[in-house]
Design a protein around this motif. Structure first.
Motif, PDB file in Angstrom:
ATOM      1  N   ALA A 135     -27.157 -21.188  20.267  1.00  0.00           N
ATOM      2  CA  ALA A 135     -25.932 -20.404  20.443  1.00  0.00           C
ATOM      3  C   ALA A 135     -25.131 -20.351  19.148  1.00  0.00           C
ATOM      4  O   ALA A 135     -24.554 -19.304  18.803  1.00  0.00           O
ATOM      5  CB  ALA A 135     -25.083 -21.004  21.568  1.00  0.00           C
ATOM      6  N   ALA A 136     -25.097 -21.466  18.428  1.00  0.00           N
ATOM      7  CA  ALA A 136     -24.362 -21.491  17.159  1.00  0.00           C
ATOM      8  C   ALA A 136     -24.957 -20.477  16.189  1.00  0.00           C
ATOM      9  O   ALA A 136     -24.228 -19.667  15.590  1.00  0.00           O
ATOM     10  CB  ALA A 136     -24.398 -22.896  16.558  1.00  0.00           C
ATOM     11  N   ARG A 137     -26.261 -20.499  16.041  1.00  0.00           N
ATOM     12  CA  ARG A 137     -26.905 -19.567  15.098  1.00  0.00           C
ATOM     13  C   ARG A 137     -26.701 -18.116  15.537  1.00  0.00           C
ATOM     14  O   ARG A 137     -26.516 -17.231  14.705  1.00  0.00           O
ATOM     15  CB  ARG A 137     -28.388 -19.888  14.981  1.00  0.00           C
ATOM     16  CG  ARG A 137     -28.627 -21.222  14.288  1.00  0.00           C
ATOM     17  CD  ARG A 137     -30.084 -21.423  13.891  1.00  0.00           C
ATOM     18  NE  ARG A 137     -30.236 -22.797  13.406  1.00  0.00           N
ATOM     19  CZ  ARG A 137     -30.699 -23.809  14.137  1.00  0.00           C
ATOM     20  NH1 ARG A 137     -31.087 -23.592  15.372  1.00  0.00           N
ATOM     21  NH2 ARG A 137     -30.792 -25.026  13.624  1.00  0.00           N
ATOM     22  N   ALA A 138     -26.758 -17.867  16.823  1.00  0.00           N
ATOM     23  CA  ALA A 138     -26.565 -16.508  17.325  1.00  0.00           C
ATOM     24  C   ALA A 138     -25.179 -15.974  17.009  1.00  0.00           C
ATOM     25  O   ALA A 138     -24.979 -14.759  16.916  1.00  0.00           O
ATOM     26  CB  ALA A 138     -26.815 -16.469  18.836  1.00  0.00           C
ATOM     27  N   HIS A 139     -24.223 -16.881  16.833  1.00  0.00           N
ATOM     28  CA  HIS A 139     -22.846 -16.488  16.526  1.00  0.00           C
ATOM     29  C   HIS A 139     -22.492 -16.675  15.051  1.00  0.00           C
ATOM     30  O   HIS A 139     -21.322 -16.583  14.675  1.00  0.00           O
ATOM     31  CB  HIS A 139     -21.870 -17.274  17.402  1.00  0.00           C
ATOM     32  CG  HIS A 139     -21.884 -16.844  18.848  1.00  0.00           C
ATOM     33  ND1 HIS A 139     -22.849 -17.259  19.735  1.00  0.00           N
ATOM     34  CD2 HIS A 139     -21.056 -16.007  19.543  1.00  0.00           C
ATOM     35  CE1 HIS A 139     -22.622 -16.720  20.926  1.00  0.00           C
ATOM     36  NE2 HIS A 139     -21.546 -15.964  20.839  1.00  0.00           N
ATOM     37  N   GLY A 140     -23.494 -16.973  14.215  1.00  0.00           N
ATOM     38  CA  GLY A 140     -23.247 -17.123  12.788  1.00  0.00           C
ATOM     39  C   GLY A 140     -22.505 -18.386  12.419  1.00  0.00           C
ATOM     40  O   GLY A 140     -21.801 -18.438  11.405  1.00  0.00           O
ATOM     41  N   ILE A 141     -22.677 -19.435  13.221  1.00  0.00           N
ATOM     42  CA  ILE A 141     -21.970 -20.698  13.017  1.00  0.00           C
ATOM     43  C   ILE A 141     -22.979 -21.788  12.679  1.00  0.00           C
ATOM     44  O   ILE A 141     -24.076 -21.842  13.243  1.00  0.00           O
ATOM     45  CB  ILE A 141     -21.178 -21.088  14.290  1.00  0.00           C
ATOM     46  CG1 ILE A 141     -20.137 -20.013  14.624  1.00  0.00           C
ATOM     47  CG2 ILE A 141     -20.498 -22.444  14.122  1.00  0.00           C
ATOM     48  CD1 ILE A 141     -19.432 -20.249  15.951  1.00  0.00           C
TER      49      ILE A 141
END
Length: 480
Positions: A135-141
């Motif tokens: 989820a973090a990667r999907a949101h650029g985090i």
């Protein structure tokens, strides 16, 4: 003869043009200086912590390790909702508690039966850690992790070799299965009556760096990021990014003041991180509420505004979601920061300084402090141009009809932290007395002022000071 004269004139013109066009070299850095990963981390300013685990379901802060995995069963866990909350809060790095002191693991580890694999959640096939990093990667985090050294469930705890092997095995799992991890947390927290245990921190750190070379390691003693010495989100009014790591020991409470202020003679660059929870507890409790906006802004000024990164904990509830009230408060907090700092009353000012490295064409002019670029900076000559009065830089505002009540000063920390003591004058009146600056120093004035001429006078520094920014802002939330 004419050819000789022509040759001499051409040569003279060439040397004049070259001397006018060649760049002035930057000054030497003053050690220690931050690594690329440390500098990137410092510029994040605010990051988020997610405490979620067995304690969420037992209404505890420190679990016993005897809890049944059957208690872990969030009915609506959605890590994408967590990341949406982080994005709305302007955060670029999030850290998950993968294992707390109770030893319950949020990933299906192969080394204990105290994990999500043995819980009813998703019939034992769930993996919170995978959901989190995906989820973090999907949101650029970027993602970070905390793996508690103290483990109240693991039977080998207290047996030095066996437990250190167990801990290293779990470190290997979380740092090889889930892609890039930008920060990992270690601490020395444990109860007064806890079993005596010697942790092999150096071996752990070596393993971490071997598996994730660009990661930042956090602990009381670094090596990359240090604890600030309290859980109130407050750094010392003097705060150096430098310490002597040989003085530090993880879990030693007597070092909290040293951690809080750092060391001007420090040989290691280990900047502080301020950890604090949005609620009274670190885990979610039904009867607790978020801190007020004024409390959060006060924490911001005492952490980010004192050369720290603020790590703010927002604990998901027992359904597996971040509570709407906490999301709203974090969003309001972010919007308040934007309101204060998006407008800079220093923009458009005329600038001058005690001296300038390389003269007017050297690239290190006073105007660099208002260009909005953290990589450019004002650099004075090696010896101060103030005739023994120290280094100074001055802004003359074009518009004096807009008041300001916050002064922001930033050093070019990629060249080392230098400033030891300074004063800020507004129209000749001393408004601020300060010590360290570092990445960012924020001073709240007692009342709004309409001054035209703002002078930052550096009275003492480690070599010539290098300022990347001076800003003037209005905080409408400040009383007075």
């Amino acid at each position: 003869m004419n050819n000789l004269v022509t040759f001499c004139l051409v040569s003279l013109l060439y040397h004049i043009q070259f001397s006018q066009s060649k760049l002035t070299t930057p000054p030497l850095p003053i050690s220690p200086t931050p690594s690329y990963s440390q500098l990137k981390w410092q510029r994040r300013e605010i990051i988020m912590f997610f405490h979620f685990g067995m304690n969420t379901f037992t209404d505890s802060e420190w679990g016993t390790g005897e809890e049944s995995p059957s208690l872990f069963n969030p009915t609506n866990l959605d890590t994408n909702q967590w990341m949406e909350a982080a994005v709305e809060a302007g955060v670029s790095l999030v850290i998950l508690v993968a294992k707390h002191h109770d030893g319950f693991c949020l990933w299906p580890t192969q080394y204990t039966d105290h994990s999500v694999k043995w819980s009813p959640w998703r019939e034992g096939k769930g993996d919170v850690l995978k959901d989190f990093v995906d989820a973090a990667r999907a949101h650029g985090i970027d993602a970070g992790l905390y793996l508690s050294p103290w483990d109240r469930h693991e039977r080998t705890y207290g047996r030095e070799v066996a437990y250190n092997e167990y801990y290293l095995a779990q470190l290997h799992e979380i740092l090889t299965r889930y892609g890039s991890v930008q920060e990992i947390w270690f601490d020395g927290a444990k109860g007064k009556n806890a079993t005596n245990m010697t942790y092999h921190f150096q071996e752990w750190f070596q393993t971490v760096k071997q598996l994730q070379p660009s990661i930042n390691i956090f602990s009381d003693a670094g090596p990359d990021i240090r604890w600030v010495g309290d859980e109130a989100g407050s750094a010392g009014s003097t705060c150096w990014s430098t310490v002597n790591r040989t003085h530090l020991k993880i879990g030693d409470a007597s070092l909290e003041k040293y951690l809080n202020t750092g060391d001007p003679h420090g040989t290691d660059w280990v900047p502080p991180e301020c950890d604090v929870s949005i609620r009274p507890g670190w885990f979610w409790h039904k009867n607790e509420t978020a801190k007020s906006m004024s409390q959060l802004l006060d924490i911001y000024y005492k952490s980010v505004g004192r050369n720290c990164v603020l790590l703010i904990n927002v604990p998901p509830n027992s359904t597996g979601l971040v509570s709407e009230s906490d999301i709203t408060r974090m969003k309001e907090f972010h919007q308040a920061i934007q309101t204060i700092f998006s407008i800079d009353m220093a923009k458009g000012s005329e600038t001058k300084a005690s001296s300038q490295r390389g003269g007017t064409t050297g690239g290190f002019g006073a105007s660099n402090v208002i260009d909005g670029n953290e990589d450019t900076y004002w650099a004075p000559k090696q010896r101060d141009g103030g005739h023994g009065q120290g280094y100074w830089i001055e802004l003359c505002r074009a518009d004096v009809n807009t008041p300001f009540n916050v002064v922001r000063i930033q050093e070019a920390i990629q060249m080392g932290q230098r400033i030891k003591q300074y004063e800020v004058f507004v129209d000749g009146i001393v408004m601020v007395n300060g010590t360290t600056v570092g990445h960012k120093r924020l001073h709240q004035l007692k009342w709004p002022v309409f001054g035209r001429v703002i002078r930052v006078w550096i009275k003492e520094s480690r070599g010539p000071p290098l300022l990347s920014s001076v800003g003037l802002h209005f905080d409408p939330f400040r009383k007075g």
